[in-house]
Write a protein that holds these residues in place. Structure first.
Motif, short mmCIF file in Angstrom:
data_model
loop_
_atom_site.label_atom_id
_atom_site.label_comp_id
_atom_site.label_asym_id
_atom_site.label_seq_id
_atom_site.Cartn_x
_atom_site.Cartn_y
_atom_site.Cartn_z
N ALA A 51 0.83 -1.21 0.00
CA ALA A 51 0.00 0.00 0.00
C ALA A 51 0.86 1.26 0.00
N MET A 52 2.02 1.21 0.64
CA MET A 52 2.79 2.43 0.86
C MET A 52 3.86 2.65 -0.21
N VAL A 53 4.65 1.62 -0.50
CA VAL A 53 5.79 1.80 -1.41
C VAL A 53 5.29 1.72 -2.85
N GLY A 54 4.95 2.84 -3.41
CA GLY A 54 4.49 2.89 -4.79
C GLY A 54 5.63 3.23 -5.74
N ALA A 55 5.30 3.27 -7.03
CA ALA A 55 6.31 3.63 -8.03
C ALA A 55 6.81 5.05 -7.82
N GLY A 56 6.11 5.83 -7.00
CA GLY A 56 6.53 7.20 -6.69
C GLY A 56 7.87 7.27 -5.98
N VAL A 57 8.34 6.13 -5.42
CA VAL A 57 9.66 6.11 -4.78
C VAL A 57 10.75 6.51 -5.77
N LEU A 58 10.52 6.25 -7.07
CA LEU A 58 11.51 6.56 -8.09
C LEU A 58 11.63 8.06 -8.34
N PHE A 174 -10.27 -9.70 -13.82
CA PHE A 174 -10.26 -11.04 -13.22
C PHE A 174 -9.83 -11.00 -11.76
N LEU A 175 -8.77 -10.25 -11.45
CA LEU A 175 -8.26 -10.20 -10.07
C LEU A 175 -9.25 -9.55 -9.12
N ALA A 176 -10.07 -8.63 -9.63
CA ALA A 176 -11.04 -7.94 -8.77
C ALA A 176 -12.10 -8.89 -8.21
N GLN A 177 -12.23 -10.08 -8.78
CA GLN A 177 -13.25 -11.02 -8.31
C GLN A 177 -12.80 -11.81 -7.09
N LEU A 178 -11.53 -11.67 -6.70
CA LEU A 178 -11.08 -12.31 -5.46
C LEU A 178 -11.84 -11.70 -4.29
N SER A 183 -7.54 -13.22 0.42
CA SER A 183 -7.45 -13.94 -0.86
C SER A 183 -6.47 -13.28 -1.82
N VAL A 184 -6.09 -12.01 -1.56
CA VAL A 184 -5.09 -11.36 -2.41
C VAL A 184 -3.72 -11.32 -1.73
N ALA A 185 -3.55 -12.13 -0.68
CA ALA A 185 -2.30 -12.11 0.09
C ALA A 185 -1.11 -12.48 -0.79
N GLY A 186 -1.27 -13.49 -1.65
CA GLY A 186 -0.18 -13.90 -2.53
C GLY A 186 0.22 -12.81 -3.50
N ILE A 187 -0.78 -12.13 -4.06
CA ILE A 187 -0.52 -11.02 -4.99
C ILE A 187 0.16 -9.88 -4.25
N ILE A 324 0.01 -3.86 -9.81
CA ILE A 324 -1.11 -4.81 -9.86
C ILE A 324 -1.58 -5.12 -8.44
N GLY A 325 -0.62 -5.42 -7.55
CA GLY A 325 -0.97 -5.69 -6.16
C GLY A 325 -1.48 -4.47 -5.44
N SER A 326 -0.85 -3.32 -5.66
CA SER A 326 -1.27 -2.09 -4.99
C SER A 326 -2.69 -1.70 -5.39
N TYR A 327 -3.01 -1.86 -6.66
CA TYR A 327 -4.36 -1.54 -7.13
C TYR A 327 -5.39 -2.34 -6.34
N GLN A 328 -5.13 -3.65 -6.15
CA GLN A 328 -6.09 -4.50 -5.44
C GLN A 328 -6.21 -4.13 -3.97
N ILE A 329 -5.08 -3.76 -3.34
CA ILE A 329 -5.11 -3.39 -1.92
C ILE A 329 -5.95 -2.13 -1.71
#
Length: 449
Positions: A51-58, A174-178, A183-187, A324-329
């Motif tokens: 949730a916190m470390v986004g691409a904005g770190v760059l 597809f991922l939004a249906q988890l 259930s998104v822990a692995g992602i 992809i993971g951040s979007y779902q969180i």
């Protein structure tokens, strides 16, 4: 006869209360935030990192180039300390009422400000952050896919940015249906590993590149207005880098709680590890990237590096996996709000058809806005100024003062007021910087480029 009728009436009332309680429990077991409470403490770690470390770190080296060594390091360290403190407050307040858990940010707001006012204060700000971040990540994911393609195959036919965003968005249909957070822990774990990986690549490649012969650490030679707004944007970039608080209570809601072992113990352990990872990602990228290139560093340190090509391509693909993971969180609390309204207020039956339609519509909407407004990041800088700084820097402090009522002029009281003052200043700075960026970018803006 009279006593028998009274007994029957009491029994009917009891049965009705039980029926409502069972129905509420059935819905809570279906909703994404409260649907599963078997998370381990390390789930908290990678959910918070994702949730916190986004691409904005760059972009942190670029922020340093506007602030300079002293103010830049101070801003990074202060933000790390303040946001860790406000995060601790939220973890502590999750179960401050015996027998009750504040599973959602707005529920804590209702406890602090009242049933209706709490909703009006928290929900709009939380939605601005979560929906806004999802739109930005939709754009970031599409652009990173495009950069990967163009880096790997520079001679291939160029594909429009809008199509890459659609490709990225299709994954989330597809991922939004988890169903829930667990259930998104692995992602989320994969995303956290990727964020650590591309951050390491960014500062590691900068070390390998070495210091530019003409690297200058003097303040940029530009107009006073550009300097002021550049500093504003830099502070906004650093502030937004720590904007993971909007999903903290929802993450903690997935952790089991027992009388002798409340959820805050496991949650706080995970938060500490997450903040160590955040420091490992943020500080080396910001400091080493600035050291290598000085004030000439670009908005994205990986683009400034440009070589080796294979490494930059790999880092861009890592960014794709991470967002992809951040979007779902960030989407999961939005799904929870959306499905709560549909089921509890509009009385739609809970089930797969409702989830499929509601979540697919949300993904399509964020994708469409991302394609339509490629400078949405600037819009988020403006509108997010009203939400990022409050929900992360000072809204938890106001809630703490309202609910806990610490002694006036005591350490806790003073600490919270200092955080509030800093947070309000960041909010104003972010809004001003974002507004100017919108005005500048709108001049060269083209639809569906």
């Amino acid at each position: 006869m009279g006593s028998s009728s009274n007994a029957n009436a009491v029994q009917r009332v009891t049965d009705e209360k039980q029926r409502r309680a069972d129905e509420k429990q059935r819905i809570d077991d279906w909703l994404p935030v409260t649907g599963s409470r078997n998370a381990k403490w390390w789930y908290s770690t990678f959910h918070n990192v994702t949730a916190m470390v986004g691409a904005g770190v760059l972009s942190l080296p670029s922020a340093m180039s506007w602030l300079g060594w002293g103010p830049g390091v101070l801003a990074l360290v202060l933000s790390w300390i303040i946001t860790l403190y406000t995060l601790w407050q939220m973890v502590e307040m999750h179960e401050m009422v015996p027998g009750k858990r504040f599973d959602r940010y707005h529920e804590l707001g209702q406890e602090a400000f009242g049933e209706k006012l709490g909703l009006w204060i928290v929900v709009p700000q939380q939605l601005i952050v979560e929906v806004g971040v999802d739109i930005v990540y939709m754009v970031t994911g599409g652009h990173s896919l495009q950069k990967f393609h163009d880096t790997v195959c520079p001679s291939c036919k160029k594909i429009k940015s809008s199509l890459w965003i659609v490709i990225f968005g299709s994954v989330h249909v597809f991922l939004a249906q988890l169903p829930n957070f667990n259930s998104v822990a692995g992602i989320s774990l994969s995303a956290a590993v990727m964020s650590l990986s591309y951050s390491t690549i960014a500062w590691g490649a900068s070390v390998h590149h070495g210091q530019e012969p003409d690297a200058s650490y003097a303040y940029r030679d530009t107009t006073v207005a550009n300097t002021v707004f550049g500093v504003f944007n830099a502070l906004g970039q650093i502030a937004f880098a720590y904007a993971g608080h909007n999903v903290v209570l929802e993450i903690q809601a997935t952790i089991p709680s027992e009388p002798g072992r409340p959820s805050k113990i496991a949650m706080w352990r995970g938060v500490i590890v997450a903040y160590i990872v955040v420091a490992v990602c943020y500080f080396p990228v910001a400091l080493v990237g600035y050291w290598a290139f000085g004030s000439s560093v670009g908005d994205n340190v990986l683009i400034t590096l440009a070589r080796p090509r294979w490494l930059i391509a790999m880092a861009n693909m890592m960014v794709v996996v991470h967002v992809i993971g951040s979007y779902q969180i960030y989407a999961m609390p939005v799904f929870d709000m959306l499905e709560t309204v549909l089921v509890k207020k509009m009385h739609f039956p809970p089930g797969l058809p409702l989830r499929l339609v509601a979540r697919t519509t949300y993904v399509a909407l964020t994708c469409f806005i991302g394609i339509t407004f490629p400078f949405f990041g600037d819009l988020l800088g403006f509108f997010g100024g009203f939400a990022f700084a409050p929900t992360t820097y000072f809204l938890p402090c106001i809630m703490w003062l309202t609910i806990k009522k610490p002694k006036r002029w005591g350490l806790s009281w003073l600490t919270n007021w200092i955080c509030i003052i800093i947070g309000v200043a960041l909010m104003l700075v972010s809004c001003i910087g974002g507004l100017r960026s919108i005005i500048i970018d709108a001049k060269t803006y083209k639809f569906y480029q």
